[in-house]
Every structure is written in structure tokens, then in C-alpha cells.
Design an enzyme around this catalytic site. Structure first.
Site, mmCIF file in Angstrom:
data_model
loop_
_atom_site.group_PDB
_atom_site.id
_atom_site.type_symbol
_atom_site.label_atom_id
_atom_site.label_comp_id
_atom_site.label_asym_id
_atom_site.label_seq_id
_atom_site.Cartn_x
_atom_site.Cartn_y
_atom_site.Cartn_z
ATOM 1 N N ASN A 60 -13.097 -45.407 -36.541
ATOM 2 C CA ASN A 60 -12.690 -45.541 -37.941
ATOM 3 C C ASN A 60 -12.163 -46.939 -38.247
ATOM 4 O O ASN A 60 -11.635 -47.610 -37.353
ATOM 5 C CB ASN A 60 -11.601 -44.507 -38.254
ATOM 6 C CG ASN A 60 -12.177 -43.125 -38.452
ATOM 7 O OD1 ASN A 60 -13.205 -42.957 -39.096
ATOM 8 N ND2 ASN A 60 -11.513 -42.121 -37.903
ATOM 9 N N TYR B 113 -10.462 -35.442 -47.145
ATOM 10 C CA TYR B 113 -9.879 -36.758 -47.413
ATOM 11 C C TYR B 113 -9.711 -37.013 -48.904
ATOM 12 O O TYR B 113 -8.956 -37.907 -49.295
ATOM 13 C CB TYR B 113 -10.739 -37.855 -46.780
ATOM 14 C CG TYR B 113 -10.588 -37.930 -45.281
ATOM 15 C CD1 TYR B 113 -9.557 -38.663 -44.702
ATOM 16 C CD2 TYR B 113 -11.452 -37.245 -44.440
ATOM 17 C CE1 TYR B 113 -9.395 -38.725 -43.331
ATOM 18 C CE2 TYR B 113 -11.305 -37.290 -43.064
ATOM 19 C CZ TYR B 113 -10.279 -38.036 -42.520
ATOM 20 O OH TYR B 113 -10.117 -38.071 -41.156
#
Length: 428
Positions: free
Chosen positions: A144, A244
Site C-alpha cells: 500500500n 474504505y
């Protein structure tokens, strides 16, 4: 077939090893190299990996090394799962943004930018060394922020694909609710990494019956609970956002919540200590149940499926990946990196395509398209800051982020980001 895992000392790795062992008919790994500078952890997890392979009668060889160039030499695919700065840096990413009243999270907002700034230069260095040692190797990025990192890799000309476990997690969840095999569930999964919506849930394939309206009617409460969003939000949107999106749709509520409990980084660090103690048991020869709480559910299955398809073996032809937009979303530049269903093998299964080719997607409602365009603009600026450094570039990226967007917040966050990341940012 030789695979290398950069970040092989991660506590995630036994999940990946379990997938390689169970799915060896899909991906026949002959040699698996775990690469990590943390010698003690690497040897611990390498030993567990060998025991898992032995328990499941996998004939592959598991080796470990701290030398990147040696480890990737001759590899057919290299998986990246590294965390620059470790959990200590993640803890910082999740805490100092809260001082400005902004969400503290490791992949979005100011914390996500900090992670991108630390990570992109390291990943690009690794990729160049992979290119020298194994010019035909695929790079599969699980590191990420996947969208920004993958875009950096692709812009530098690497054979790279970004991978996230959000889509496969939702596919498995929906399949269970609908009493279908996961392979019979196709998602109209559209957006950017960690900013996606399921516009449809189709039976059998991209042209199959859309089961989403019935799924929301019958199981909307369960789906909303998993996403930690009100059921009414899903009903009004008519789609399923990734979890998210909670950072965007409930930002202030999340900030208040984060201020009243230990950070996720602290929870993960404690869990990692417990996992490493379990891994040290020479009798352990399978992934422990605790690992499921660590995150990354179904990562191994997604990674195996993708690697197999890219390397021309098993795996499915169409998978959710992060790759170039190339006109798929007409309101974004072609070189934006999007997360959608894409063809990873040529039609008829005759071999991998040069890069994954996105499938056509349904028109994205302006309510979603606007946010995608906004975050893409931020990612442009974030990547520029990661590649060239400079306080002003960091400030502009923060100011452009939809979770920030105010001059005084961007100033305060810039100061904190640079102060907390000096050891990882030579230009700071």
C-alpha cells in the site's frame, strides 16, 4: 517456476504459503524465495513455510535470503508486500493526522501520503534490481498504497500489476449470502484502489443476471454491518461501497471514534508479537487461526490466481486488478491506475497479455465519478511528491485530498508529516 516474495518476513506470509500449498495445481511453484532484511523473523517464517509445505506434501523448495539481488535472480514473478518503517511508522501515520482533526489511516488521507512518500522510492529501487536480474519477471504489488505504487511501477516501464484483497473478500461474502460458488459471482467492481463500489453482482460472468438488488433487499443489513455503514446508506446508493469509503462518508464520526480507542497499528503490533510466538513453535505446521484477524483475508487465493494467469498456467482469465485506465473511465487520464475487472490472459487462454486489459464498465454515476476524479488528481500530486520530494509538493498533495482540502489543515499536516518521516525522506 520460481517465485520471490519481497517482505517474506511479514506475519502475512504464512497466509500466502498456505495458498501456494493448497493451490499447487493452479500454481506449480518449484522454488519459493522469501526475502527480508529482518534475519530473525525471516528464518522463523521460513521454517514455518517449510513445515506447511511438508504437511501438505508440496514438493517445492523454500529458501530465505536477506540479499535481494540473489533472491530475485531467475524469478518468474516477484510479489511485493513490504512496509517501509514497519509498524512503528504505521502507528505514526494513524496518530498525528488526528491532531489536526483528520482521519489517521495508513492508506488514505495524510497518513496514506506519508506511506506513499516512504514507499515509492524503495519499491522503484527494488523493481530496477528485479529488471536487471530477471527482465521478464512480473511484479505483483500488494504494498500500500497500491494504486500509487502500481502507477509508479508502470510509469517506470515495469511489468507490474497491483493487487488488493477487497474485491475477493466481497466476492466470497456475497457468494455465501447468495448460496453460490465464488466462481459463479462476478463483481462490477469499479473505482480506484481503496475507493471502489460494486455496481453489480452478477451470476456467472460479466453478462450474467444482476443479483445486487435482491442481495441488498435480503441481506443489506448484514452487508452494511460488515462495512460499518448505516443500512440506509446502501439503500440510497443502490450499490455496495468498499469499507474504505467509510473514511469519506463518515469522516468526522471516524475521527471521533479513533480518538477513543487504541490505534489499529497498536492492535496489529500486539497481534504480531503473538503470531511470532506461535510461529516459533516447531510443532506448528499450518497457519494459525489468529492470522485471520491480522487482515489480508483471501490474499493468498488472489495472489495465486493472478500469478498463475500472468505466467500462463492456471488461474482465471478475468480478475480484479490495479492497472492502467486506458480509456475505461473516460473522465480519467489513460495513465491513471484504476481497480476493475480486467483480462489477464489472452482470449482462449493462449497466454498472458502484455498488461491486464480492463473490461468495459457500467457508467459511473457523477456522485462516484466526481470522487474518483478528485482522488486521482490527489494521486497525481502524491506521486510527484514521492518522486521529486519537496515541502511544497507535499503541501499541494494534501490540499488536493478530499479529506483535507483546507489551507490551514494542509499546512499543519505538512509540518507533522515531515517531522515524523525525516529518517525515511532524505530530502526532508
Amino acid at each position: 517456476m520460481k517465485l520471490a516474495v519481497v517482505g517474506g518476513g511479514s506475519t502475512y506470509t504464512p497466509e500466502l504459503i498456505d495458498g501456494f500449498a493448497r493451490l499447487r495445481d493452479t500454481l506449480p511453484v518449484e522454488e519459493l524465495v522469501l526475502i527480508d532484511p529482518a534475519t530473525e523473523r525471516l528464518e522463523l517464517i521460513g521454517a514455518l513455510a517449510r513445515r506447511i509445505f511438508a504437511r501438505q506434501d508440496h514438493p517445492g523448495l523454500v529458501t530465505t535470503t536477506t540479499d535481494l539481488d540473489t533472491g530475485v535472480a531467475g524469478a518468474d514473478a516477484v510479489l511485493l508486500q513490504l512496509r517501509v518503517g514497519g509498524q512503528a511508522a504505521r502507528l505514526q501515520d494513524e496518530t498525528w493526522p488526528l491532531e489536526c482533526g483528520c482521519v489517521g489511516q495508513e492508506t488514505t488521507g495524510a497518513g496514506g501520503l506519508a506511506k506513499a512518500l516512504r514507499t515509492v522510492p524503495v519499491v522503484l529501487d527494488i523493481a530496477e534490481r528485479v529488471r536487471r536480474a530477471s527482465p521478464d519477471a512480473w511484479i505483483i504489488d500488494f504494498t500500500n498504497p497500491v494504486g500509487i505504487v502500481t502507477r509508479a511501477l508502470l510509469r517506470a516501464g515495469h511489468r507490474a500489476v497491483g493487487l488488493c484483497n477487497v474485491a475477493i473478500g466481497l466476492q466470497r461474502k456475497f457468494a455465501a449470502l447468495l448460496d453460490l460458488a465464488p466462481s459463479d459471482v462476478h463483481l462490477d467492481h469499479v473505482g480506484l484502489n481503496h475507493l471502489t463500489w460494486e455496481l453489480g453482482v452478477r451470476r456467472g460472468g460479466p453478462d450474467g443476471e444482476d443479483l445486487l438488488p435482491g442481495l441488498l433487499a435480503a441481506h443489506g443489513g448484514a452487508v452494511a454491518s460488515d462495512l460499518r455503514l448505516p443500512r440506509a446508506v446502501l439503500d440510497r446508493l443502490g450499490v455496495v461501497p468498499s469499507y474504505y469509503l467509510r473514511y469519506f462518508y463518515s469522516h468526522d464520526e471516524v475521527v471521533r471514534e479513533l480518538g477513543t480507542k487504541p490505534s489499529r497499528a497498536a492492535e496489529v503490533a500486539a497481534m504480531e508479537r503473538e503470531l511470532l510466538a506461535l510461529y516459533a513453535d516447531p510443532a506448528l505446521d499450518e497457519k494459525p487461526a489468529l492470522l485471520a484477524k491480522r487482515g489480508g483475508a483471501f490474499y493468498s487465493e488472489a495472489a495465486v490466481d493472478l500469478a498463475a494467469a500472468l505466467l500462463g498456467g492456471g488461474g482465471t482469465d478475468v480478475q480484479v486488478v490495479n492497472t492502467y485506465n486506458d480509456g475505461t473511465l473516460p473522465f480519467l487520464p489513460d495513465d491513471a491506475v484504476i481497480e476493475v475487472q480486467a483480462r489477464v490472459r489472452a482470449t482462449g487462454g493462449s497466454g498472458p497479455v502484455p498488461l491486464p486489459v480492463p473490461l468495459p464498465v457500467p457508467r459511473l454515476d457523477p456522485m462516484f465519478a466526481g470522487l474518483v476524479a478528485h482522488v486521482t488528481a490527489y494521486e497525481d500530486l502524491a506521486l510527484d511528491a514521492a518522486l521529486r520530494g519537496g515541502r511544497e509538493r507535499v503541501f499541494k498533495a494534501l490540499l488536493a485530498h478530499p479529506l483535507i482540502g483546507q489551507y490551514d489543515l494542509a499546512e499543519g499536516l505538512t509540518d507533522r508529516l515531515l517531522a515524523h518521516n525525516k529518517e525515511h525522506l532524505p530530502w526532508a
